[in-house]
Design a protein around this motif. Structure first.
Motif, PDB file in Angstrom:
ATOM      1  N   UNK A 105      43.039  27.177  12.844  1.00 34.11           N
ATOM      2  CA  UNK A 105      42.155  28.078  13.599  1.00 34.11           C
ATOM      3  C   UNK A 105      41.075  28.701  12.728  1.00 34.11           C
ATOM      4  N   UNK A 106      40.598  27.944  11.740  1.00 34.05           N
ATOM      5  CA  UNK A 106      39.507  28.406  10.885  1.00 34.05           C
ATOM      6  C   UNK A 106      38.793  27.180  10.333  1.00 34.05           C
ATOM      7  N   UNK A 107      37.457  27.173  10.412  1.00 34.29           N
ATOM      8  CA  UNK A 107      36.694  26.040   9.887  1.00 34.29           C
ATOM      9  C   UNK A 107      36.889  25.907   8.377  1.00 34.29           C
ATOM     10  N   UNK A 108      36.984  27.028   7.700  1.00 34.53           N
ATOM     11  CA  UNK A 108      37.193  26.989   6.245  1.00 34.53           C
ATOM     12  C   UNK A 108      38.561  26.410   5.903  1.00 34.53           C
ATOM     13  N   UNK A 109      39.584  26.841   6.646  1.00 31.88           N
ATOM     14  CA  UNK A 109      40.928  26.301   6.416  1.00 31.88           C
ATOM     15  C   UNK A 109      40.989  24.823   6.790  1.00 31.88           C
ATOM     16  N   UNK A 110      40.238  24.427   7.818  1.00 33.14           N
ATOM     17  CA  UNK A 110      40.212  23.024   8.221  1.00 33.14           C
ATOM     18  C   UNK A 110      39.709  22.155   7.074  1.00 33.14           C
ATOM     19  N   UNK A 111      38.614  22.573   6.436  1.00 33.79           N
ATOM     20  CA  UNK A 111      38.070  21.811   5.308  1.00 33.79           C
ATOM     21  C   UNK A 111      39.085  21.721   4.169  1.00 33.79           C
ATOM     22  N   UNK A 112      39.732  22.835   3.855  1.00 33.61           N
ATOM     23  CA  UNK A 112      40.718  22.840   2.777  1.00 33.61           C
ATOM     24  C   UNK A 112      41.920  21.967   3.102  1.00 33.61           C
ATOM     25  N   UNK A 113      42.391  22.038   4.354  1.00 28.48           N
ATOM     26  CA  UNK A 113      43.568  21.274   4.756  1.00 28.48           C
ATOM     27  C   UNK A 113      43.301  19.772   4.674  1.00 28.48           C
ATOM     28  N   UNK A 114      42.146  19.347   5.168  1.00 26.55           N
ATOM     29  CA  UNK A 114      41.818  17.915   5.160  1.00 26.55           C
ATOM     30  C   UNK A 114      41.656  17.406   3.738  1.00 26.55           C
ATOM     31  N   UNK A 115      40.912  18.141   2.917  1.00 24.84           N
ATOM     32  CA  UNK A 115      40.698  17.694   1.531  1.00 24.84           C
ATOM     33  C   UNK A 115      42.008  17.644   0.758  1.00 24.84           C
ATOM     34  N   UNK A 116      42.882  18.616   0.990  1.00 24.40           N
ATOM     35  CA  UNK A 116      44.186  18.569   0.332  1.00 24.40           C
ATOM     36  C   UNK A 116      44.981  17.356   0.791  1.00 24.40           C
ATOM     37  N   UNK A 117      44.989  17.108   2.098  1.00 26.72           N
ATOM     38  CA  UNK A 117      45.791  16.008   2.640  1.00 26.72           C
ATOM     39  C   UNK A 117      45.292  14.660   2.138  1.00 26.72           C
ATOM     40  N   UNK A 118      43.980  14.500   1.998  1.00 31.24           N
ATOM     41  CA  UNK A 118      43.420  13.263   1.439  1.00 31.24           C
ATOM     42  C   UNK A 118      43.930  13.056   0.023  1.00 31.24           C
ATOM     43  N   UNK A 119      43.859  14.091  -0.787  1.00 36.50           N
ATOM     44  CA  UNK A 119      44.323  13.984  -2.170  1.00 36.50           C
ATOM     45  C   UNK A 119      45.827  13.723  -2.242  1.00 36.50           C
ATOM     46  N   UNK A 120      46.575  14.387  -1.356  1.00 35.49           N
ATOM     47  CA  UNK A 120      48.030  14.200  -1.365  1.00 35.49           C
ATOM     48  C   UNK A 120      48.403  12.758  -1.049  1.00 35.49           C
ATOM     49  N   UNK A 121      47.743  12.175  -0.052  1.00 37.66           N
ATOM     50  CA  UNK A 121      48.056  10.803   0.331  1.00 37.66           C
ATOM     51  C   UNK A 121      47.680   9.814  -0.767  1.00 37.66           C
ATOM     52  N   UNK A 122      46.529   9.996  -1.381  1.00 33.68           N
ATOM     53  CA  UNK A 122      46.113   9.104  -2.468  1.00 33.68           C
ATOM     54  C   UNK A 122      47.109   9.170  -3.620  1.00 33.68           C
ATOM     55  N   UNK A 123      47.508  10.372  -3.995  1.00 30.82           N
ATOM     56  CA  UNK A 123      48.460  10.531  -5.097  1.00 30.82           C
ATOM     57  C   UNK A 123      49.795   9.874  -4.747  1.00 30.82           C
ATOM     58  N   UNK A 124      50.228  10.045  -3.499  1.00 31.78           N
ATOM     59  CA  UNK A 124      51.500   9.451  -3.063  1.00 31.78           C
ATOM     60  C   UNK A 124      51.455   7.932  -3.163  1.00 31.78           C
ATOM     61  N   UNK A 125      50.372   7.328  -2.708  1.00 37.39           N
ATOM     62  CA  UNK A 125      50.244   5.872  -2.726  1.00 37.39           C
ATOM     63  C   UNK A 125      50.092   5.337  -4.145  1.00 37.39           C
ATOM     64  N   UNK A 126      49.342   6.037  -4.979  1.00 39.90           N
ATOM     65  CA  UNK A 126      49.139   5.572  -6.347  1.00 39.90           C
ATOM     66  C   UNK A 126      50.405   5.698  -7.184  1.00 39.90           C
ATOM     67  N   UNK A 127      51.317   6.547  -6.762  1.00 36.34           N
ATOM     68  CA  UNK A 127      52.606   6.678  -7.459  1.00 36.34           C
ATOM     69  C   UNK A 127      53.657   5.733  -6.898  1.00 36.34           C
ATOM     70  N   UNK A 128      53.213   4.807  -6.007  1.00 37.40           N
ATOM     71  CA  UNK A 128      54.140   3.830  -5.475  1.00 37.40           C
ATOM     72  C   UNK A 128      54.886   4.279  -4.239  1.00 37.40           C
TER      73      UNK A 128
END
Length: 506
Positions: free
Chosen positions: A277-300
């Motif tokens: 329920x916040x545009x600022x939090x939306x940006x932070x949540x998406x950017x974090x989730x992108x990084x989390x998924x990349x790290x998860x995949x690169x670690x196998x």
């Protein structure tokens, strides 16, 4: 697709799901949702990073946005809609799903959805249908939600939005995301979790409130893009009056679908980050989730098809539940509502009571100037920069403040905008104040700028007065000292202070 490429050098997420999973106690999710528009499917290969060298990643983001319709009553009942009313004080028999109660469609909600669809360049379906979406949740007393799964009121639209790019964020680019559909549906009630007493309380005031669900295609690639699109949609809804879209009051809630993949491969498995329920939090949540998924995949590892929530205090997403087993919502036609039939001028039957029908053309003719048009007019009328027009519209009440100052001063609008954005708006943001809470009124600023324009005072003196107006006591004392020095101490400093404070309070 406007998908930007993210390299493997992205920062490590600040916290991992395993580190914070214990924070999530019980299902805090408000209600279940159908999967969003992003295509699911595991990447063709999940080989370790070393085998791929520096292969890039592509992020894909789609949004589902629930906007509360601005209406005096609910979607299918006559209950009043009011924020922060006493719990369960605005609940009709239908809202509580008592046996024998029937829905009565709110005409205002239909008009708001049509208006929004037209503003977003959608095709309006002259015939749309209502469906029941079944799932169990304590704040959904009927055990189903009335929505538009098969044939929504509006389809195939688009939303153009702008954002600043470049190393210095000084270049504005305009992008477009397609709108898959806009559908009418009920909101659910609200579950209030009492952890101390280990109980959950239900407030049905929100149950049955009319919502527009705006589904955006997965064509964005970052949190910044998604936030810019949501801000633009928010402005459009507020301009139309179809929704107040106050995110802090839950009137605009966003679900973000996020996945990553390598170029040329199928979309990766997506996760859904719910109820932001916040545009600022939306940006932070998406950017974090992108990084989390990349790290998860690169670690196998593998990315789970799950629903997650964003913890703004920790700055990371946390798991709520998995979605690997697709939920069967048992969609069925709503038997108590006939098809919703809309008309245009050509198809409107003769001798029709206009209060009983919704005329698409009538609504189209009465659409106000949308934010994109208003920005162009601001640039043409006042000669300001395009990026300044965005700031004026994005800050609630700032455009009205600017135009009020311009009407009352002889100063060039290009100079006025500098004073407002640099001196006044910077102070408001620093102290978390809204424009209407500004200690500097438009009349006061106009008088000050007139003195500056006539050469009565210098620019530095004008800025000193603005500091005083903002409550800087040191500058006020300095001004009293100057008066004392000019009059050689022949005036009462207390009287000088009273005169200055009285003048500044006007």
């Amino acid at each position: 697709m406007a998908a930007s490429i993210l390299r493997r050098s992205l920062l490590t997420p600040r916290c991992r799901a395993g580190d914070v999973a214990a924070l999530h106690s019980g299902p805090s999710r408000r209600r279940a949702q159908a999967p969003g528009p992003i295509a699911s499917g595991r990447r063709a290969a999940n080989s370790p990073a070393g085998e791929r060298g520096v292969a890039p990643w592509v992020a894909v983001v789609g949004l589902e946005i629930h906007a509360q319709i601005s209406s005096n009553s609910k979607l299918f009942s006559g209950s009043q809609v009011q924020f922060a009313a006493p719990p369960n004080s605005l609940v009709s028999f239908f809202d509580a799903s008592l046996p024998g109660t029937l829905p009565a469609l709110n005409r205002r909600c239909v008009e708001a959805a049509v208006m929004t669809g037209l503003a977003l360049n959608c095709s309006i379906n002259k015939k749309s249908l209502f469906d029941r979406k079944h799932y169990f949740y304590a704040d959904l007393p009927a055990g189903y939600q009335i929505t538009q799964q098969r044939l929504p009121v509006a389809v195939n639209g688009s939303l153009s939005y702008s954002l600043c790019v470049g190393r210095k964020k000084n270049q504005m680019v305009t992008r477009t995301v397609r709108i898959k559909q806009i559908q009418l549906e009920q909101d659910s009630g609200k579950s209030l979790h009492d952890d101390i007493r280990s109980q959950t309380l239900i407030d049905l005031n929100r149950a049955g409130v009319g919502l527009m669900e705006v589904v955006m295609e997965p064509e964005m690639s970052s949190g910044e893009e998604a936030a810019a699109a949501v801000r633009e949609l928010q402005l459009i809804l507020q301009t139309l009056g179809s929704s107040q879209a106050i995110m802090a009051e839950g009137q605009l809630r966003v679900d973000a679908n996020v996945s990553v993949h390598h170029p040329g491969e199928a979309y990766g498995v997506r996760t859904e980050v719910k109820n932001i329920n916040s545009a600022r939090f939306l940006a932070r949540a998406i950017d974090y989730e992108i990084q989390r998924q990349i790290k998860e995949l690169e670690n196998g590892g593998t990315v789970m098809n799950e629903t997650r929530a964003f913890d703004f205090k920790l700055g990371c997403t946390i798991p709520m539940r998995d979605k690997e087993g697709k939920q069967d919502y048992r969609f069925m036609p709503e038997p108590n509502l006939p098809p919703l039939i809309l008309y245009d001028t050509k198809s409107l039957p003769a001798n029709t009571n206009h209060q009983q029908v919704v005329n698409i053309d009538w609504i189209r003719e009465r659409l106000p100037d949308l934010p994109s048009v208003r920005r162009v007019k601001l640039v043409e009328q006042y000669g300001i920069l395009p990026e300044h027009s965005f700031t004026l519209l994005n800050e609630d009440g700032l455009m009205e403040f600017f135009e009020s100052v311009v009407r009352q001063t002889q100063m060039n609008p290009k100079k006025v905008i500098g004073w407002i954005l640099n001196d006044m708006l910077g102070y408001l943001k620093q102290h978390n104040l809204k424009v209407k809470e500004s200690p500097v009124s438009s009349l006061f600023l106009a008088d000050l700028l007139n003195l500056l324009e006539r050469g009565t005072i210098s620019s530095s003196a004008a800025k000193q007065v603005m500091e005083i107006k903002k409550g800087n006591q040191k500058v006020l004392n300095k001004l009293i000292g100057l008066v004392q020095r000019t009059t050689r101490g022949r005036v009462d400093p207390v009287l000088v202070k009273q005169i200055l404070e009285k003048r500044l309070s006007q």
